[in-house]
Design a protein around this motif. Structure first.
Motif, mmCIF file in Angstrom:
data_model
loop_
_atom_site.group_PDB
_atom_site.id
_atom_site.type_symbol
_atom_site.label_atom_id
_atom_site.label_comp_id
_atom_site.label_asym_id
_atom_site.label_seq_id
_atom_site.Cartn_x
_atom_site.Cartn_y
_atom_site.Cartn_z
ATOM 1 N N GLN A 144 7.396 28.552 40.836
ATOM 2 C CA GLN A 144 7.928 29.534 39.887
ATOM 3 C C GLN A 144 9.274 30.072 40.372
ATOM 4 O O GLN A 144 10.202 30.256 39.574
ATOM 5 N N PHE A 145 9.394 30.288 41.673
ATOM 6 C CA PHE A 145 10.642 30.804 42.233
ATOM 7 C C PHE A 145 11.802 29.850 41.977
ATOM 8 O O PHE A 145 12.872 30.257 41.502
ATOM 9 N N PHE A 146 11.612 28.554 42.271
ATOM 10 C CA PHE A 146 12.707 27.601 42.105
ATOM 11 C C PHE A 146 13.007 27.337 40.629
ATOM 12 O O PHE A 146 14.159 27.118 40.254
ATOM 13 N N ASN A 147 11.988 27.388 39.788
ATOM 14 C CA ASN A 147 12.235 27.253 38.344
ATOM 15 C C ASN A 147 13.095 28.415 37.845
ATOM 16 O O ASN A 147 13.970 28.225 36.994
ATOM 17 N N ALA A 148 12.842 29.603 38.375
ATOM 18 C CA ALA A 148 13.614 30.781 37.966
ATOM 19 C C ALA A 148 15.069 30.652 38.411
ATOM 20 O O ALA A 148 15.988 31.047 37.680
ATOM 21 N N GLN A 149 15.294 30.075 39.606
ATOM 22 C CA GLN A 149 16.665 29.921 40.092
ATOM 23 C C GLN A 149 17.449 28.914 39.256
ATOM 24 O O GLN A 149 18.667 29.037 39.098
ATOM 25 N N ALA A 150 16.740 27.921 38.731
ATOM 26 C CA ALA A 150 17.408 26.870 37.953
ATOM 27 C C ALA A 150 17.626 27.276 36.497
ATOM 28 O O ALA A 150 18.404 26.648 35.773
ATOM 29 N N TYR A 151 16.939 28.348 36.071
ATOM 30 C CA TYR A 151 17.008 28.749 34.666
ATOM 31 C C TYR A 151 18.345 29.391 34.343
ATOM 32 O O TYR A 151 18.880 30.177 35.102
ATOM 33 N N GLU A 152 18.898 29.035 33.202
ATOM 34 C CA GLU A 152 20.136 29.642 32.723
ATOM 35 C C GLU A 152 19.956 30.018 31.261
ATOM 36 O O GLU A 152 19.628 29.172 30.429
ATOM 37 N N ASP A 153 20.160 31.291 30.966
ATOM 38 C CA ASP A 153 19.998 31.767 29.591
ATOM 39 C C ASP A 153 21.274 31.490 28.812
ATOM 40 O O ASP A 153 22.295 32.158 29.001
ATOM 41 N N LEU A 154 21.221 30.489 27.935
ATOM 42 C CA LEU A 154 22.387 30.105 27.161
ATOM 43 C C LEU A 154 22.455 30.838 25.835
ATOM 44 O O LEU A 154 23.381 30.618 25.049
ATOM 45 N N ASN A 155 21.462 31.702 25.579
ATOM 46 C CA ASN A 155 21.401 32.389 24.290
ATOM 47 C C ASN A 155 22.015 33.786 24.322
ATOM 48 O O ASN A 155 21.941 34.507 23.329
ATOM 49 N N GLN A 156 22.597 34.163 25.457
ATOM 50 C CA GLN A 156 23.196 35.487 25.547
ATOM 51 C C GLN A 156 24.422 35.586 24.645
ATOM 52 O O GLN A 156 25.253 34.666 24.602
ATOM 53 N N THR A 157 24.539 36.698 23.951
ATOM 54 C CA THR A 157 25.721 36.944 23.133
ATOM 55 C C THR A 157 26.865 37.412 24.030
ATOM 56 O O THR A 157 26.658 37.742 25.208
ATOM 57 N N ALA A 158 28.049 37.446 23.472
ATOM 58 C CA ALA A 158 29.214 37.909 24.229
ATOM 59 C C ALA A 158 29.034 39.367 24.656
ATOM 60 O O ALA A 158 29.394 39.746 25.774
ATOM 61 N N ALA A 159 28.434 40.178 23.770
ATOM 62 C CA ALA A 159 28.200 41.594 24.091
ATOM 63 C C ALA A 159 27.204 41.725 25.235
ATOM 64 O O ALA A 159 27.368 42.565 26.128
ATOM 65 N N GLN A 160 26.137 40.896 25.223
ATOM 66 C CA GLN A 160 25.141 40.937 26.289
ATOM 67 C C GLN A 160 25.758 40.508 27.623
ATOM 68 O O GLN A 160 25.483 41.106 28.661
ATOM 69 N N GLN A 161 26.568 39.457 27.594
ATOM 70 C CA GLN A 161 27.211 38.990 28.818
ATOM 71 C C GLN A 161 28.163 40.045 29.367
ATOM 72 O O GLN A 161 28.249 40.244 30.588
ATOM 73 N N LYS A 162 28.854 40.754 28.478
ATOM 74 C CA LYS A 162 29.760 41.828 28.896
ATOM 75 C C LYS A 162 28.972 42.945 29.573
ATOM 76 O O LYS A 162 29.389 43.474 30.617
ATOM 77 N N ALA A 163 27.816 43.309 29.001
ATOM 78 C CA ALA A 163 26.980 44.354 29.591
ATOM 79 C C ALA A 163 26.468 43.930 30.959
ATOM 80 O O ALA A 163 26.402 44.742 31.889
ATOM 81 N N VAL A 164 26.095 42.662 31.105
ATOM 82 C CA VAL A 164 25.628 42.144 32.392
ATOM 83 C C VAL A 164 26.745 42.234 33.430
ATOM 84 O O VAL A 164 26.537 42.705 34.557
ATOM 85 N N ASN A 165 27.946 41.805 33.060
ATOM 86 C CA ASN A 165 29.069 41.834 34.001
ATOM 87 C C ASN A 165 29.413 43.257 34.415
ATOM 88 O O ASN A 165 29.710 43.520 35.594
ATOM 89 N N GLU A 166 29.365 44.195 33.483
ATOM 90 C CA GLU A 166 29.646 45.593 33.812
ATOM 91 C C GLU A 166 28.588 46.145 34.770
ATOM 92 O O GLU A 166 28.906 46.907 35.682
ATOM 93 N N GLY A 167 27.332 45.741 34.547
ATOM 94 C CA GLY A 167 26.270 46.161 35.453
ATOM 95 C C GLY A 167 26.473 45.608 36.853
ATOM 96 O O GLY A 167 26.323 46.329 37.848
ATOM 97 N N LEU A 168 26.838 44.337 36.948
ATOM 98 C CA LEU A 168 27.074 43.713 38.247
ATOM 99 C C LEU A 168 28.236 44.361 38.975
ATOM 100 O O LEU A 168 28.225 44.466 40.216
ATOM 101 N N ASN A 169 29.227 44.806 38.225
ATOM 102 C CA ASN A 169 30.416 45.417 38.829
ATOM 103 C C ASN A 169 30.232 46.883 39.197
ATOM 104 O O ASN A 169 31.159 47.518 39.703
#
Length: 263
Positions: free
Chosen positions: A221-246
């Motif tokens: 489960q751990f390695f499957n999670a590392q390989a997973y990439e969510d391609l369904n994120q909207t531009a707004a969601q990706q922006k929120a993620v980046n702001e959180g990371l920063n």
């Protein structure tokens, strides 16, 4: 109308009380053991499992975990992590004193006399050092039925919110990252996630302000999670993620395996 308002007030008050009772408080002990004492420490952790089980039966704690470090910043600093769970911040800060632990040791080992118990306990304490201890409060977690049992994997991600972005970071974890982790759990890519705030130590020199716990049922489960990439994120969601990371610095990530658990 007045009666309805009073009734709603008491409902909200009760709900608030229930949430407070459900808040988890945790003490993280990062433990170092010299290489020539590793086997002695294995006996120690089994002894402590029995002792903490007595503390659980006595409602002094809500649980206890023993984790063996698999990877991290510097494994020579410590090799193990224990988590002791409480439902009350005062209980967390008071902890379990040595006399209480000895009393529980006597219950766990009824065939030993007082002198033998004291010697067993003192020998156990002598083989370990605790270079770091964190007192933490859980802020939010995912909705799941994750089963804590030996073999479970977890990453302990120590975070430090940037100055002036403390609230922004907490909102990001709660409103942005929690739904992402909840989605992963529902897809079978993760077991549990929780976000914690450091109660102690405090101040600008503290190494971390927060911690996230990411749990997986096994390595698959751990390695499957590392390989997973969510391609369904909207531009707004990706922006929120980046702001959180920063808004925070990811200080260290420790991967560990659960070896002993008391619930």
């Amino acid at each position: 109308m007045k009666k309805i308002i009073i009734f709603l007030f008491f409902v909200l008050l009760m709900a608030s009380g229930i949430r407070a009772q459900q808040t988890q408080y945790m003490v993280f002990d990062f433990i170092k053991v010299e290489n020539d004492q590793i086997f002695d420490y294995i006996e120690y952790k089994d002894l402590m499992e029995k002792v903490y089980r007595q503390a659980l039966n006595d409602d002094k704690i809500k649980g206890w975990d023993f984790w063996a470090l698999q990877s991290g910043a510097d494994q020579s600093t410590f090799q193990y992590i224990t988590i002791t769970y409480y439902n009350d911040p005062v209980k967390m800060m008071n902890g379990l004193d040595e006399s209480t632990l000895i009393d529980y040791t006597k219950i766990a080992y009824p065939h030993l006399n007082d002198a033998q118990v004291a010697k067993l306990f003192q020998n156990a304490l002598a083989i370990k050092d605790t270079p770091m201890r964190l007192y933490m409060q859980e802020i939010v977690s995912t909705d799941d039925n994750f089963q804590m049992k030996p073999g479970v994997l977890a990453s302990f991600d120590l975070m430090k919110a940037y100055e002036g972005k403390f609230q922004q970071y907490e909102e990001a974890e709660t409103e942005v990252f929690r739904p992402i982790h909840q989605s992963r759990i529902e897809q079978g890519l993760m077991g549990h996630w929780s976000f914690l705030r450091t109660a102690l130590p405090l101040g600008s020199e503290a190494k971390s302000t927060h911690l996230t716990l990411n749990m997986y049922k096994d390595y698959m489960q751990f390695f499957n999670a590392q390989a997973y990439e969510d391609l369904n994120q909207t531009a707004a969601q990706q922006k929120a993620v980046n702001e959180g990371l920063n808004s925070r610095d990811q200080k260290w990530v420790y991967l560990a395996t659960l070896e002993n658990v008391v619930r």
